[in-house]
Design a protein around this motif. Structure first.
Motif, PDB file in Angstrom:
ATOM      1  N   LEU A 163      45.649  36.453  94.533  1.00  0.00           N
ATOM      2  CA  LEU A 163      47.006  35.894  94.290  1.00  0.00           C
ATOM      3  C   LEU A 163      47.344  34.441  95.291  1.00  0.00           C
ATOM      4  CD1 LEU A 163      49.191  38.797  93.865  1.00  0.00           C
ATOM      5  CD2 LEU A 163      48.538  37.448  91.959  1.00  0.00           C
ATOM      6  N   SER A 164      47.005  34.574  96.389  1.00  0.00           N
ATOM      7  CA  SER A 164      47.101  33.377  97.318  1.00  0.00           C
ATOM      8  C   SER A 164      46.397  32.222  97.059  1.00  0.00           C
ATOM      9  CB  SER A 164      47.013  33.795  98.665  1.00  0.00           C
ATOM     10  OG  SER A 164      47.929  34.601  99.157  1.00  0.00           O
ATOM     11  N   SER A 165      45.130  32.439  96.179  1.00  0.00           N
ATOM     12  CA  SER A 165      44.260  31.308  96.292  1.00  0.00           C
ATOM     13  C   SER A 165      44.877  30.375  94.947  1.00  0.00           C
ATOM     14  CB  SER A 165      42.820  31.793  95.708  1.00  0.00           C
ATOM     15  OG  SER A 165      42.880  32.467  94.400  1.00  0.00           O
ATOM     16  N   GLY A 166      45.424  31.152  93.782  1.00  0.00           N
ATOM     17  CA  GLY A 166      45.758  30.280  92.788  1.00  0.00           C
ATOM     18  C   GLY A 166      44.774  29.746  92.018  1.00  0.00           C
ATOM     19  N   ASP A 167      43.709  29.944  92.273  1.00  0.00           N
ATOM     20  CA  ASP A 167      42.404  29.444  91.656  1.00  0.00           C
ATOM     21  C   ASP A 167      42.434  29.509  90.185  1.00  0.00           C
ATOM     22  OD1 ASP A 167      40.104  28.295  91.018  1.00  0.00           O
ATOM     23  OD2 ASP A 167      38.976  29.022  92.638  1.00  0.00           O
ATOM     24  N   ASP A 168      42.394  28.620  89.517  1.00  0.00           N
ATOM     25  CA  ASP A 168      42.278  28.393  87.990  1.00  0.00           C
ATOM     26  C   ASP A 168      41.206  29.472  87.351  1.00  0.00           C
ATOM     27  OD1 ASP A 168      44.968  27.423  87.684  1.00  0.00           O
ATOM     28  OD2 ASP A 168      44.308  25.399  87.422  1.00  0.00           O
ATOM     29  N   ARG A 169      39.934  29.197  88.286  1.00  0.00           N
ATOM     30  CA  ARG A 169      38.981  29.918  87.701  1.00  0.00           C
ATOM     31  C   ARG A 169      38.847  31.091  87.614  1.00  0.00           C
ATOM     32  NH1 ARG A 169      35.073  27.137  91.876  1.00  0.00           N
ATOM     33  NH2 ARG A 169      36.906  27.435  93.102  1.00  0.00           N
ATOM     34  N   LEU A 170      39.846  31.803  88.363  1.00  0.00           N
ATOM     35  CA  LEU A 170      40.030  33.287  88.492  1.00  0.00           C
ATOM     36  C   LEU A 170      40.909  33.806  87.382  1.00  0.00           C
ATOM     37  CD1 LEU A 170      40.545  33.892  92.427  1.00  0.00           C
ATOM     38  CD2 LEU A 170      38.621  34.230  91.183  1.00  0.00           C
TER      39      LEU A 170
ATOM     40  N   PRO B  25      41.716  35.325  83.984  1.00  0.00           N
ATOM     41  CA  PRO B  25      41.069  35.889  83.112  1.00  0.00           C
ATOM     42  C   PRO B  25      41.251  35.234  81.510  1.00  0.00           C
ATOM     43  CG  PRO B  25      42.360  37.453  84.404  1.00  0.00           C
ATOM     44  CD  PRO B  25      42.846  36.206  84.707  1.00  0.00           C
ATOM     45  N   PRO B  26      40.200  35.260  80.780  1.00  0.00           N
ATOM     46  CA  PRO B  26      40.477  34.842  79.367  1.00  0.00           C
ATOM     47  C   PRO B  26      41.639  35.597  78.759  1.00  0.00           C
ATOM     48  CG  PRO B  26      38.170  35.456  79.886  1.00  0.00           C
ATOM     49  CD  PRO B  26      38.994  35.799  81.121  1.00  0.00           C
ATOM     50  N   PRO B  27      42.245  35.142  77.923  1.00  0.00           N
ATOM     51  CA  PRO B  27      42.242  33.510  77.240  1.00  0.00           C
ATOM     52  C   PRO B  27      43.028  32.628  78.235  1.00  0.00           C
ATOM     53  CG  PRO B  27      43.919  34.778  76.401  1.00  0.00           C
ATOM     54  CD  PRO B  27      43.331  35.700  77.248  1.00  0.00           C
ATOM     55  N   HIS B  28      43.408  32.789  79.384  1.00  0.00           N
ATOM     56  CA  HIS B  28      44.278  31.977  80.117  1.00  0.00           C
ATOM     57  C   HIS B  28      43.381  30.882  80.748  1.00  0.00           C
ATOM     58  CE1 HIS B  28      47.328  35.102  79.558  1.00  0.00           C
ATOM     59  NE2 HIS B  28      46.556  35.853  79.885  1.00  0.00           N
ATOM     60  N   ARG B  29      43.921  29.645  80.676  1.00  0.00           N
ATOM     61  CA  ARG B  29      43.361  28.578  81.305  1.00  0.00           C
ATOM     62  C   ARG B  29      43.582  28.282  82.786  1.00  0.00           C
ATOM     63  NH1 ARG B  29      42.229  24.344  76.565  1.00  0.00           N
ATOM     64  NH2 ARG B  29      41.532  26.012  74.946  1.00  0.00           N
ATOM     65  N   THR B  30      45.071  28.973  83.107  1.00  0.00           N
ATOM     66  CA  THR B  30      45.468  28.569  84.499  1.00  0.00           C
ATOM     67  C   THR B  30      45.879  29.872  85.178  1.00  0.00           C
ATOM     68  OG1 THR B  30      47.583  27.897  83.923  1.00  0.00           O
ATOM     69  CG2 THR B  30      46.261  26.121  83.653  1.00  0.00           C
ATOM     70  N   PHE B  31      46.105  29.803  86.462  1.00  0.00           N
ATOM     71  CA  PHE B  31      46.438  31.016  87.039  1.00  0.00           C
ATOM     72  C   PHE B  31      47.889  31.310  86.723  1.00  0.00           C
ATOM     73  CE2 PHE B  31      46.777  33.681  90.796  1.00  0.00           C
ATOM     74  CZ  PHE B  31      45.668  34.743  90.486  1.00  0.00           C
ATOM     75  N   HIS B  32      48.607  30.110  86.835  1.00  0.00           N
ATOM     76  CA  HIS B  32      49.926  30.171  86.471  1.00  0.00           C
ATOM     77  C   HIS B  32      50.343  30.940  84.922  1.00  0.00           C
ATOM     78  CE1 HIS B  32      54.076  28.737  86.841  1.00  0.00           C
ATOM     79  NE2 HIS B  32      54.056  28.188  85.598  1.00  0.00           N
ATOM     80  N   THR B  33      49.644  30.216  83.912  1.00  0.00           N
ATOM     81  CA  THR B  33      49.950  30.881  82.648  1.00  0.00           C
ATOM     82  C   THR B  33      49.634  32.417  82.554  1.00  0.00           C
ATOM     83  OG1 THR B  33      47.825  30.255  81.910  1.00  0.00           O
ATOM     84  CG2 THR B  33      49.717  28.837  81.300  1.00  0.00           C
ATOM     85  N   PHE B  34      48.497  32.667  83.379  1.00  0.00           N
ATOM     86  CA  PHE B  34      48.097  34.239  83.392  1.00  0.00           C
ATOM     87  C   PHE B  34      49.385  35.096  84.284  1.00  0.00           C
ATOM     88  CE2 PHE B  34      46.454  37.116  86.705  1.00  0.00           C
ATOM     89  CZ  PHE B  34      46.173  38.229  85.762  1.00  0.00           C
ATOM     90  N   LEU B  35      49.835  34.582  85.285  1.00  0.00           N
ATOM     91  CA  LEU B  35      50.743  35.222  85.783  1.00  0.00           C
ATOM     92  C   LEU B  35      52.115  35.244  85.168  1.00  0.00           C
ATOM     93  CD1 LEU B  35      50.429  34.108  89.526  1.00  0.00           C
ATOM     94  CD2 LEU B  35      49.822  36.261  88.648  1.00  0.00           C
ATOM     95  N   LEU B  36      52.404  34.146  84.369  1.00  0.00           N
ATOM     96  CA  LEU B  36      53.457  34.505  83.349  1.00  0.00           C
ATOM     97  C   LEU B  36      53.238  35.321  82.193  1.00  0.00           C
ATOM     98  CD1 LEU B  36      54.511  30.690  82.946  1.00  0.00           C
ATOM     99  CD2 LEU B  36      55.737  32.359  84.298  1.00  0.00           C
ATOM    100  N   ALA B  37      52.045  35.601  81.642  1.00  0.00           N
ATOM    101  CA  ALA B  37      51.556  36.454  80.670  1.00  0.00           C
ATOM    102  C   ALA B  37      51.762  37.854  81.302  1.00  0.00           C
ATOM    103  CB  ALA B  37      50.403  36.084  80.406  1.00  0.00           C
ATOM    104  N   GLU B  38      51.426  38.143  82.590  1.00  0.00           N
ATOM    105  CA  GLU B  38      51.372  39.421  83.230  1.00  0.00           C
ATOM    106  C   GLU B  38      52.913  39.737  83.306  1.00  0.00           C
ATOM    107  OE1 GLU B  38      48.725  41.512  83.603  1.00  0.00           O
ATOM    108  OE2 GLU B  38      47.858  39.841  82.027  1.00  0.00           O
TER     109      GLU B  38
END
Length: 90
Positions: free
Chosen positions: A43-50, A52-65
């Motif tokens: 979580l601290s890394s905020g690395d967009d490569r982490l 999960p699909p279909p999310h392109r950014t870590f931010h959008t992943f966290l918002l979806a969760e």
């Protein structure tokens, strides 16, 4: 809200990161109970490569969760009673 959110994030991140392990060894299971430190590091890394699909950014992943956690909790929350209208309010 925090507990369902963290559980959803943990499950999504670890299942994505460990997918290649399951592909190699279908019976493999992640059973580490001390997941807090690796989860915080991810979580601290905020690395967009982490993300999960279909999310392109870590931010959008966290918002979806976060939305998922809300959807899980919403049916169990008490409904607010309608507010009485003030006299003379239109």
């Amino acid at each position: 809200m925090l507990i369902p959110f963290r559980e959803a994030v943990r499950e999504s991140l670890f299942s994505c990161l460990l997918a290649s392990c399951r592909a190699t060894e279908p019976e493999s299971r992640y059973s580490r109970h001390d997941h807090e430190e690796p989860l915080r590091a991810l979580l601290s890394s905020g690395d967009d490569r982490l993300a999960p699909p279909p999310h392109r950014t870590f931010h959008t992943f966290l918002l979806a969760e976060l939305r998922l956690a809300w959807l899980m909790l919403a049916p169990h929350l008490p409904r607010a009673a309608p507010r009485a209208r003030c006299a003379g309010a239109s």
